[in-house]
Design a protein around this motif. Structure first.
Motif, PDB file in Angstrom:
ATOM      1  N   HIS A  15      54.594  47.832  25.023  1.00  0.00           N
ATOM      2  CA  HIS A  15      53.599  47.565  24.046  1.00  0.00           C
ATOM      3  C   HIS A  15      52.307  48.057  24.669  1.00  0.00           C
ATOM      4  O   HIS A  15      51.487  48.846  23.826  1.00  0.00           O
ATOM      5  N   ALA A  16      51.681  47.485  25.652  1.00  0.00           N
ATOM      6  CA  ALA A  16      50.373  47.762  26.080  1.00  0.00           C
ATOM      7  C   ALA A  16      50.318  48.806  26.827  1.00  0.00           C
ATOM      8  O   ALA A  16      49.123  48.956  27.663  1.00  0.00           O
ATOM      9  N   ASN A  17      51.361  49.409  27.188  1.00  0.00           N
ATOM     10  CA  ASN A  17      51.241  50.839  28.162  1.00  0.00           C
ATOM     11  C   ASN A  17      51.140  50.417  29.701  1.00  0.00           C
ATOM     12  O   ASN A  17      50.814  51.255  30.233  1.00  0.00           O
ATOM     13  N   CYS A  18      51.389  49.155  30.007  1.00  0.00           N
ATOM     14  CA  CYS A  18      51.487  48.816  31.454  1.00  0.00           C
ATOM     15  C   CYS A  18      52.512  49.416  32.266  1.00  0.00           C
ATOM     16  O   CYS A  18      52.157  49.484  33.435  1.00  0.00           O
ATOM     17  N   ALA A  30      32.208  48.549  31.384  1.00  0.00           N
ATOM     18  CA  ALA A  30      31.881  47.427  30.177  1.00  0.00           C
ATOM     19  C   ALA A  30      33.199  47.140  29.701  1.00  0.00           C
ATOM     20  O   ALA A  30      33.926  47.961  29.174  1.00  0.00           O
ATOM     21  N   HIS A  31      33.360  45.765  30.001  1.00  0.00           N
ATOM     22  CA  HIS A  31      34.907  45.327  29.489  1.00  0.00           C
ATOM     23  C   HIS A  31      35.959  46.084  30.146  1.00  0.00           C
ATOM     24  O   HIS A  31      36.207  46.001  31.259  1.00  0.00           O
ATOM     25  N   ASP A  32      36.782  46.822  29.238  1.00  0.00           N
ATOM     26  CA  ASP A  32      37.782  47.447  29.714  1.00  0.00           C
ATOM     27  C   ASP A  32      37.525  49.016  29.579  1.00  0.00           C
ATOM     28  O   ASP A  32      38.644  49.622  29.599  1.00  0.00           O
ATOM     29  N   SER A  33      36.198  49.511  29.909  1.00  0.00           N
ATOM     30  CA  SER A  33      36.010  50.915  29.748  1.00  0.00           C
ATOM     31  C   SER A  33      35.311  51.328  31.012  1.00  0.00           C
ATOM     32  O   SER A  33      34.334  50.511  31.314  1.00  0.00           O
ATOM     33  N   THR A  38      44.877  48.617  24.503  1.00  0.00           N
ATOM     34  CA  THR A  38      44.930  47.067  24.292  1.00  0.00           C
ATOM     35  C   THR A  38      45.141  46.137  25.482  1.00  0.00           C
ATOM     36  O   THR A  38      45.815  45.657  25.780  1.00  0.00           O
ATOM     37  N   SER A  39      43.861  46.043  25.990  1.00  0.00           N
ATOM     38  CA  SER A  39      43.637  45.285  27.412  1.00  0.00           C
ATOM     39  C   SER A  39      43.883  43.657  27.290  1.00  0.00           C
ATOM     40  O   SER A  39      44.619  43.373  28.347  1.00  0.00           O
ATOM     41  N   GLY A  54      47.555  43.781  27.449  1.00  0.00           N
ATOM     42  CA  GLY A  54      48.010  43.979  28.972  1.00  0.00           C
ATOM     43  C   GLY A  54      47.970  42.833  29.712  1.00  0.00           C
ATOM     44  O   GLY A  54      48.978  42.771  30.587  1.00  0.00           O
ATOM     45  N   HIS A  55      46.972  42.175  29.742  1.00  0.00           N
ATOM     46  CA  HIS A  55      46.503  41.080  30.810  1.00  0.00           C
ATOM     47  C   HIS A  55      47.786  39.943  30.469  1.00  0.00           C
ATOM     48  O   HIS A  55      48.310  39.428  31.352  1.00  0.00           O
ATOM     49  N   LEU A  56      47.836  39.610  29.168  1.00  0.00           N
ATOM     50  CA  LEU A  56      48.634  38.665  28.804  1.00  0.00           C
ATOM     51  C   LEU A  56      50.195  39.087  29.167  1.00  0.00           C
ATOM     52  O   LEU A  56      50.872  38.260  29.859  1.00  0.00           O
ATOM     53  N   ALA A  57      50.510  40.369  29.083  1.00  0.00           N
ATOM     54  CA  ALA A  57      51.931  40.817  29.797  1.00  0.00           C
ATOM     55  C   ALA A  57      52.219  40.677  30.942  1.00  0.00           C
ATOM     56  O   ALA A  57      53.151  40.277  31.504  1.00  0.00           O
ATOM     57  N   MET A  58      50.967  41.064  31.775  1.00  0.00           N
ATOM     58  CA  MET A  58      51.242  41.141  33.428  1.00  0.00           C
ATOM     59  C   MET A  58      51.235  39.404  33.795  1.00  0.00           C
ATOM     60  O   MET A  58      51.967  39.050  34.558  1.00  0.00           O
ATOM     61  N   LEU A  59      50.496  38.515  33.160  1.00  0.00           N
ATOM     62  CA  LEU A  59      50.394  37.125  33.448  1.00  0.00           C
ATOM     63  C   LEU A  59      51.639  36.507  33.063  1.00  0.00           C
ATOM     64  O   LEU A  59      52.166  35.591  33.892  1.00  0.00           O
ATOM     65  N   THR A  60      52.552  36.779  31.861  1.00  0.00           N
ATOM     66  CA  THR A  60      53.717  36.322  31.637  1.00  0.00           C
ATOM     67  C   THR A  60      54.888  36.925  31.919  1.00  0.00           C
ATOM     68  O   THR A  60      56.024  36.689  31.777  1.00  0.00           O
ATOM     69  N   ARG A  61      54.557  38.139  32.783  1.00  0.00           N
ATOM     70  CA  ARG A  61      55.649  38.977  33.185  1.00  0.00           C
ATOM     71  C   ARG A  61      56.744  39.413  32.035  1.00  0.00           C
ATOM     72  O   ARG A  61      57.825  39.203  32.174  1.00  0.00           O
TER      73      ARG A  61
END
Length: 391
Positions: free
Chosen positions: A105-108, A323-326, A87-88, A91-98
Motif C-alpha cells: 500500500h505504501a509502495n515500499c 524536510a520530513h519525508d522530502s 505515505t511515509s 511506510g515506516h509502520l509497514a517496515m516496523l511490523t514487517r
C-alpha cells in the motif's frame, strides 16, 4: 521561489523531460508546453493560467526556467528538484511490523515497472463497495438513503487522504466526522437533499464507513500503540517515563503529565463555588508521567527523523535540501538521489527494530512483556525495490 536556492547550477539538457514533469506536478495535471512558455515569458500577465493551480509559485518559477531553456539550450538552473516519500508514516509502520500488505500500500516493496499503489484510493474503493451493498441490503431506511446519496456524490481522493493519512498517528472518530461534515456541507451547497434525509445522517454514514474500512485495512496502526503503552506502563513502575533510542542514537521520551486533583468548596457572598486545583499530594504542582495515546505517533516520527538523518549522512552528492519525508537536489542529480533513497531505505530496515526494543525493555523491566505486533510476512529482500517509493 523567486530566486535559485542552489549555488550549484545544473544543465537542463538532457533533463528537460524531468523539468516538464515537475511543471505538471506543480500544475496538478498535464499542461500545454506553449502555455508554460507563455507563463515563463510573462508571469504577471498570465496569472489566470497559474494562480489557482496546485502549487502556483512553484509553477511560475519552473515555467521561467523552461522558457530560459527554450531560448538557450545551454541554460543551467539552480532550482531544487524534490523527491517525496509516498505515505511515509504507513511506510515506516509497514517496515516496523514487517507487514507485506501495508508495505505494498505504501509502495515500499514492488518490482521495477510495477504500477504504483494508492492507499487513499484503496480505502475509498473498499468503502465504496460496502456503500453499494448498503443501498439495497440495509434494514435502516436512513442508511439506505444516505448510501444512495453517497453513491452519486462520492468523496474525492483529497477527502480520503485527509481521513486516512492521520490514521497512522492515531485519530478519533470525531476527526473523521469533521472531515466528512466539511465535504457534505460543500456538496449540499450545490444540490437539494432528498426528502427526510438530514445532512447529519450522511455525515455519520460516511464517517462510519471510513472508520470501519481504515480499521480493517490498517489494523497495525492501533496494535503498535497498545504494545508501546504496555511497555511504558512497566517503565513507569520503575519510576522512569516511556523512552527508546532511535536508530540514529537519539533518546526519545514520550509521556504526558497527569496532575493530582483535590476538591475545595468555597462559600463566597452566600454562594458556593467548587474549584479543582491541580496539585499533587505534597501540595506542589508536580507532573506524574503517564503513557498517552500519542506514543505510537511519537515512535513513528522518531523513525522518520532517523531515516532522514541516515539518508542525508550517506549522501555523496554536492547539495541537498530535506524536510520530513522530502529531499531535493539539483536537476542533474535527481535520478542519483532516487537510487540512493531506495537503497538507503532497504539498508535502514534490514534491522528488526521492534524485536530489538522488546529485548531491551524486557531486560530493563524484568517483566513479561507482550510480543511485538509483527505480522512477519514481508520479504526483506524486496524492500526498496519499488519505483514509486520516492516520487
Amino acid at each position: 521561489c523567486s530566486s535559485d536556492l542552489f549555488a550549484e547550477r545544473a544543465p537542463v539538457k538532457p533533463h528537460e523531460a524531468e523539468l516538464l514533469a515537475e511543471i505538471e506536478s506543480a500544475h496538478g495535471s498535464p499542461i500545454d508546453p506553449q502555455k508554460v512558455l507563455a507563463i515563463g515569458h510573462d508571469p504577471m500577465g498570465t496569472q489566470s493560467l497559474w494562480r489557482h493551480v496546485k502549487s502556483p509559485w512553484r509553477l511560475a518559477k519552473l515555467a521561467h526556467e523552461f522558457s530560459c531553456f527554450a531560448a538557450n539550450p545551454g541554460y543551467t538552473t539552480g532550482c531544487p528538484f524534490p523527491l517525496d516519500q509516498t505515505t511515509s508514516g504507513f511506510g515506516h509502520l509497514a517496515m516496523l511490523t514487517r507487514d507485506e500488505k501495508m508495505a505494498r500500500h505504501a509502495n515500499c516493496v514492488g518490482t521495477s515497472g510495477s504500477e504504483p499503489c494508492d492507499i487513499y484510493m484503496s480505502v475509498s474503493d473498499r468503502a465504496r463497495g460496502i456503500n453499494e451493498v448498503l443501498t439495497y441490503d440495509s434494514r435502516d431506511p436512513k442508511v439506505v438513503q444516505a448510501a444512495i446519496w453517497a453513491r452519486s456524490n462520492w468523496p474525492p481522493r483529497s477527502v480520503w487522504k485527509r481521513v486516512v493519512m492521520p490514521a497512522v498517528y492515531g485519530q478519533s472518530f470525531k476527526s473523521i466526522m469533521d472531515v466528512m461534515r466539511e465535504f457534505v456541507t460543500g456538496a449540499l451547497d450545490r444540490q437539494v437533499i432528498m426528502d427526510g434525509l438530514r445532512s447529519s445522517d450522511i455525515v455519520v454514514h460516511l464517517a462510519r464507513l471510513a472508520n470501519q474500512v481504515v480499521r480493517s485495512t490498517l489494523p497495525g496502526v492501533h496494535g503498535l500503540t497498545r504494545w508501546l503503552q504496555a511497555i511504558g506502563k512497566e517503565y513507569l513502575k520503575l519510576g522512569t517515563p516511556m523512552h527508546w533510542y532511535s536508530p540514529s542514537g537519539l533518546k526519545v521520551l514520550s509521556y504526558q503529565g497527569d496532575r493530582g486533583r483535590a476538591d475545595i468548596e468555597l462559600i463566597l457572598s452566600g454562594r458556593r463555588v467548587r474549584i479543582q486545583p491541580q496539585v499533587s499530594d505534597d501540595g506542589k504542582y508536580k507532573l506524574r508521567p503517564t503513557v498517552g495515546r500519542q506514543v505510537g505517533a511519537d515512535f513513528i516520527h522518531s523513525y522518520d527523523a532517523a531515516f532522514l538523518h541516515y539518508a542525508v549522512s550517506q549522501w555523496r552528492g554536492d547539495s541537498i535540501l530535506c524536510a520530513h519525508d522530502s529531499f531535493a537536489v539539483p536537476l542533474d542529480q535527481r535520478a542519483k538521489l532516487k537510487d540512493h533513497l531506495n537503497e538507503s531505505w532497504a539498508r535502514f530496515y534490514q534491522t528488526d527494530y521492534l524485536t530489538q526494543l522488546h529485548g531491551c525493555a524486557t531486560m530493563l523491566t524484568g517483566a513479561r512483556l507482550p510480543a511485538p505486533p509483527i505480522v512477519g510476512d514481508l520479504d526483506i529482500s524486496a524492500i526498496g525495490m519499488s519505483d514509486h517509493l520516492f516520487v
